[in-house]
Design an enzyme around this catalytic site. Structure first.
Site, short mmCIF file in Angstrom:
data_model
loop_
_atom_site.label_atom_id
_atom_site.label_comp_id
_atom_site.label_asym_id
_atom_site.label_seq_id
_atom_site.Cartn_x
_atom_site.Cartn_y
_atom_site.Cartn_z
CE LYS A 15 -3.90 -2.19 2.30
NZ LYS A 15 -4.18 -2.54 3.53
CG ASP A 50 -10.37 -0.54 4.89
OD1 ASP A 50 -10.23 -1.15 3.86
OD2 ASP A 50 -9.81 -0.62 5.75
CD GLN A 93 -3.84 -4.51 6.81
OE1 GLN A 93 -3.66 -3.35 6.11
NE2 GLN A 93 -3.91 -5.43 6.13
#
Ligand code: GUN
Length: 296
Positions: A54, A121, A98
């Site tokens: 990422k 997200d 995460q």
């Protein structure tokens, strides 16, 4: 029939190039640089790989990347304080914590503390509700990537029968909502569905997100259907480590009209869509038009 292979790697490279072009234009016309913050707690090896990728992709498209690596015994209070400071930071337009988090941390509380406008997200309960009611939201990256590939392949999706196999909050449920938003007739099936093969054979669009290696064979596929395989399963075959999807590729590809391979299908789209979401969040935060073709 031999299916057309949908090349997710090439598609994702194209999405990243579009994001990079928008980022360059934002800098040139408004002197704004989108920023994405990623928070990793602990040292889970798979998560470390994701976070590294990422970071590299974020830099590559010209965004600012803020990485926060915290020890595995980080307290909930400390993590909440970090999330709140990122919420308040104007250089940060997107925040990703995460998952999975270590067991002593309340993931729902942490995710729901992220500012919904920065929730790249799309996991915050507000974004889940907005998507479910057809309002503008941040959309989870993997289903967004699947939707982009389906729109590209089919043009309009209206009226098609879509079967989503899997009911997770991260893929199955938002995927179903997105397909419904594009006027598909949607069925959410799962491992307990009766006569799953027959249900799947009704699908013009079959999305596999059950997490079981090669479960959906050619018997589950309607001739000519589009098969999107979200599964990433590590198995051992003939003494070798192998990555396979939730679809049995050879038998399904013999029946389908189009299919995503594993690896090289849906997988690369997730990070590309994360970058697209960070760009969208930045545009919205600055009252600028959203990038076309990169949102739901
Ligand atoms: N862990 C594995 N994939 C993801 C993802 O897309 N988002 C977050 N937050 N955690 C993950």
């Amino acid at each position: 029939m031999t299916a057309k292979v949908i090349d997710g790697k090439a598609f994702a490279a194209n999405v990243r190039a579009q994001v990079a072009a928008h980022v360059a234009k934002l800098k040139e016309t408004h002197n704004i640089q989108p920023g994405l913050a990623v928070v990793l707690v602990g040292e889970d090896p798979a998560s470390q790989v994701y976070v590294r990728n990422k970071h590299a992709s974020t830099i590559e498209v010209g965004m600012a990347s803020f990485e926060h690596r915290l020890p595995v015994d980080t307290s909930e209070a400390d993590l909440l304080a970090l999330v709140k400071s990122l919420n308040a930071d104007p250089k940060v337009h997107g925040i990703l914590v995460q998952l999975p988090l270590p067991a002593h941390l309340n993931s729902e509380l942490i995710i729901n503390t992220i500012d919904p406008a920065k929730d790249v997200d799309g996991f915050h309960i507000s974004n889940v509700g907005l998507l479910g009611t057809g309002q503008k939201s941040m959309v989870p990256c993997t289903p967004l990537g699947c939707l982009m590939m389906l729109r590209d392949h089919h043009g309009k999706l209206a009226g098609l029968n879509a079967v989503v196999v899997g009911r997770s909050n991260i893929v199955g449920k938002p995927m179903a909502q997105l397909l419904l938003g594009d006027s598909c007739t949607v069925t959410i099936a799962h491992s307990r569905t009766k006569d799953l093969a027959a249900v799947c054979r009704g699908a013009d669009i079959l999305v596999a997100a059950v997490g079981r290696p090669e479960m959906l064979t050619g018997d589950y596929v309607k001739p000519g259907a589009t098969v999107i395989d979200v599964g990433i399963n590590r198995i051992e075959r003939d003494g070798k480590a192998k990555l396979v999807g939730d679809v049995h590729y050879e038998s399904a590809a013999a029946v389908a009209g189009a299919i995503t391979p594993v690896p090289g299908g849906v997988g690369p789209m997730t990070i590309a869509c994360l970058l697209a979401n960070a760009l969208t969040a930045c545009c919205r935060a600055n009252g600028l038009p959203e990038p076309e073709g990169l949102t739901a």
